[in-house]
Design a protein around this motif. Sequence first.
Motif, PDB file in Angstrom:
ATOM      1  N   ILE A   9      36.809 -88.052  77.798  1.00 42.19           N
ATOM      2  CA  ILE A   9      37.888 -87.110  78.109  1.00 42.19           C
ATOM      3  C   ILE A   9      38.772 -87.747  79.169  1.00 42.19           C
ATOM      4  N   VAL A  10      40.052 -87.856  78.872  1.00 46.15           N
ATOM      5  CA  VAL A  10      41.001 -88.418  79.822  1.00 46.15           C
ATOM      6  C   VAL A  10      41.782 -87.265  80.447  1.00 46.15           C
ATOM      7  N   GLY A  11      41.629 -87.110  81.766  1.00 47.03           N
ATOM      8  CA  GLY A  11      42.234 -85.988  82.468  1.00 47.03           C
ATOM      9  C   GLY A  11      41.154 -85.042  82.945  1.00 47.03           C
ATOM     10  N   ALA A  12      41.022 -84.905  84.271  1.00 46.94           N
ATOM     11  CA  ALA A  12      39.962 -84.075  84.844  1.00 46.94           C
ATOM     12  C   ALA A  12      40.532 -82.879  85.560  1.00 46.94           C
ATOM     13  N   GLY A  13      41.664 -82.388  85.067  1.00 40.88           N
ATOM     14  CA  GLY A  13      42.190 -81.131  85.570  1.00 40.88           C
ATOM     15  C   GLY A  13      41.358 -79.970  85.059  1.00 40.88           C
ATOM     16  N   MET A  14      41.926 -78.791  85.072  1.00 48.62           N
ATOM     17  CA  MET A  14      41.148 -77.608  84.717  1.00 48.62           C
ATOM     18  C   MET A  14      40.657 -77.653  83.271  1.00 48.62           C
ATOM     19  N   VAL A  15      41.523 -78.025  82.335  1.00 42.52           N
ATOM     20  CA  VAL A  15      41.134 -78.035  80.914  1.00 42.52           C
ATOM     21  C   VAL A  15      40.173 -79.182  80.627  1.00 42.52           C
ATOM     22  N   GLY A  16      40.468 -80.371  81.146  1.00 42.27           N
ATOM     23  CA  GLY A  16      39.589 -81.503  80.909  1.00 42.27           C
ATOM     24  C   GLY A  16      38.204 -81.297  81.488  1.00 42.27           C
ATOM     25  N   ALA A  17      38.136 -80.750  82.704  1.00 41.85           N
ATOM     26  CA  ALA A  17      36.840 -80.507  83.335  1.00 41.85           C
ATOM     27  C   ALA A  17      36.065 -79.419  82.600  1.00 41.85           C
ATOM     28  N   ALA A  18      36.781 -78.413  82.078  1.00 41.67           N
ATOM     29  CA  ALA A  18      36.107 -77.369  81.294  1.00 41.67           C
ATOM     30  C   ALA A  18      35.505 -77.961  80.028  1.00 41.67           C
ATOM     31  N   LEU A  19      36.263 -78.827  79.352  1.00 36.04           N
ATOM     32  CA  LEU A  19      35.746 -79.458  78.139  1.00 36.04           C
ATOM     33  C   LEU A  19      34.540 -80.343  78.440  1.00 36.04           C
ATOM     34  N   ALA A  20      34.611 -81.100  79.526  1.00 33.75           N
ATOM     35  CA  ALA A  20      33.484 -81.966  79.884  1.00 33.75           C
ATOM     36  C   ALA A  20      32.225 -81.144  80.107  1.00 33.75           C
ATOM     37  N   THR A  21      32.381 -80.032  80.832  1.00 33.82           N
ATOM     38  CA  THR A  21      31.224 -79.176  81.097  1.00 33.82           C
ATOM     39  C   THR A  21      30.672 -78.579  79.815  1.00 33.82           C
ATOM     40  N   GLY A  22      31.576 -78.022  78.991  1.00 35.73           N
ATOM     41  CA  GLY A  22      31.138 -77.378  77.752  1.00 35.73           C
ATOM     42  C   GLY A  22      30.465 -78.342  76.801  1.00 35.73           C
ATOM     43  N   LEU A  23      31.033 -79.543  76.625  1.00 33.64           N
ATOM     44  CA  LEU A  23      30.432 -80.524  75.719  1.00 33.64           C
ATOM     45  C   LEU A  23      29.146 -81.083  76.289  1.00 33.64           C
ATOM     46  N   GLY A  24      29.079 -81.212  77.628  1.00 37.52           N
ATOM     47  CA  GLY A  24      27.827 -81.614  78.250  1.00 37.52           C
ATOM     48  C   GLY A  24      26.727 -80.602  77.978  1.00 37.52           C
TER      49      GLY A  24
END
Length: 431
Positions: A9-24
């Motif tokens: 995931i490129v971009g660790a703003g609100m949407v990117g961080a949410a995706l990282a957490t959810g996919l993790g």
Amino acid sequence: MTQAFDIVIVGAGMVGAALATGLGREGLSVAMIDRASAPPFNPEATPDIRVSALSVGSERYLDSLGAWARILDKRATPYRRLAVWDETPHPLSNLVPRRLTEVTFDAVDLGAPHLGHIVENSVTQQALWQAAEAEPGVTILAGSGVASVSQDENQATVTLEDGQTLSARLVIGADGAQSRIRDMAGIGVTRDQYGQQAMVISVRYRGAVEDITWQGFYPSGPRAFLPLHSAGETFPGESWASLVWYDSPEQLAHLKSLDDEALMAEIQSAFPKDLPVLTHIDARASFPIARQHARHYFAGRMVLAGDAAHTINPLAGQGVNLGFQDAQSLQAMIREALRADGDPASPHWLARYEQERRPANRRMMMTMDLFYHLFSNRIPPVHLLRNLGLGTARALPFARNRVARYAMGIDDQLPAILRQLTERLPGLGQL
């Protein structure tokens, strides 16, 4: 040496961080890349000038990621009412008093404890980083951007500016409106620049924390009030708020040139009488407003989410809520792709993601445009029409509450009449 992941995931703003957490949480190995680290949180600091109105739907999603409780532990201000009205000075205004055309959405009418929360973007982002860090499968790589991305039929290879290389089966671009991943994927955009710009001003005011957020509409654009938290023992009897002033670039340039005392006087004079008495200006910033939509949401093993895919007029503060809806949808499609054929970049499922999100994002874009064009003019018949429309909304609580439920993320569909209006607006086919 190349590090291998399921998803980058490129971009660790609100949407990117949410995706990282959810996919993790789905059990995937995820790398989240950003040039910057998570913003620090200091409970004694003044508010971040960037705030968002998080809907009830977004709250539920953030709670599922383990981030909502972290946000509440920091700072979040619930609002229970949302009011809109027309402030255009015109002789026709005398025909329809404001009290008859002011529309207020109230959580009580919806059987809900609140309509949403006003939260500083840095608070939401930090809470999501903390949630991502708690997932064993998530690796955060901060301090370096992406230099290049190549892809073949089996994987994508991401090279960072510091020389690191990563491989993944899918690369998600959540890197904002100026997305480099979108450019690297060769995905074009349609873009319309509005005549207005927006100025955000962080202020203190005399009084307790309010439970209402409101917008008064002027021909030059709306002027909005978003309540924040108490100013605490340091400033007893005072509270923080965020003000938004939409206007021409020339007018905002004039406002930015004023010192704090002159700007405060200008705000008290120009904003609706509902504005509390201001005591202090802490920060100010302005930015242009544009509607932008990616021509495609994916290309090969690269897919877009959030502002990388779309930006809208920020009239109702729906941008981040749309981004979180993208994240939920993309996470679900990746899960289905893995179950079906083991490939998170399966074209069938990425196309399903785009088919689900493009119409929903487009409807919200056109709804915001409908408000923009309806309120940003002085033409007498249109002025009367919009006042009659507001009066009708006031007189029809069922329809009004349907709109509120959609905006809150409780209902998935706009009321039929708004869907019909947005579908007939010019330019829809280009989005």
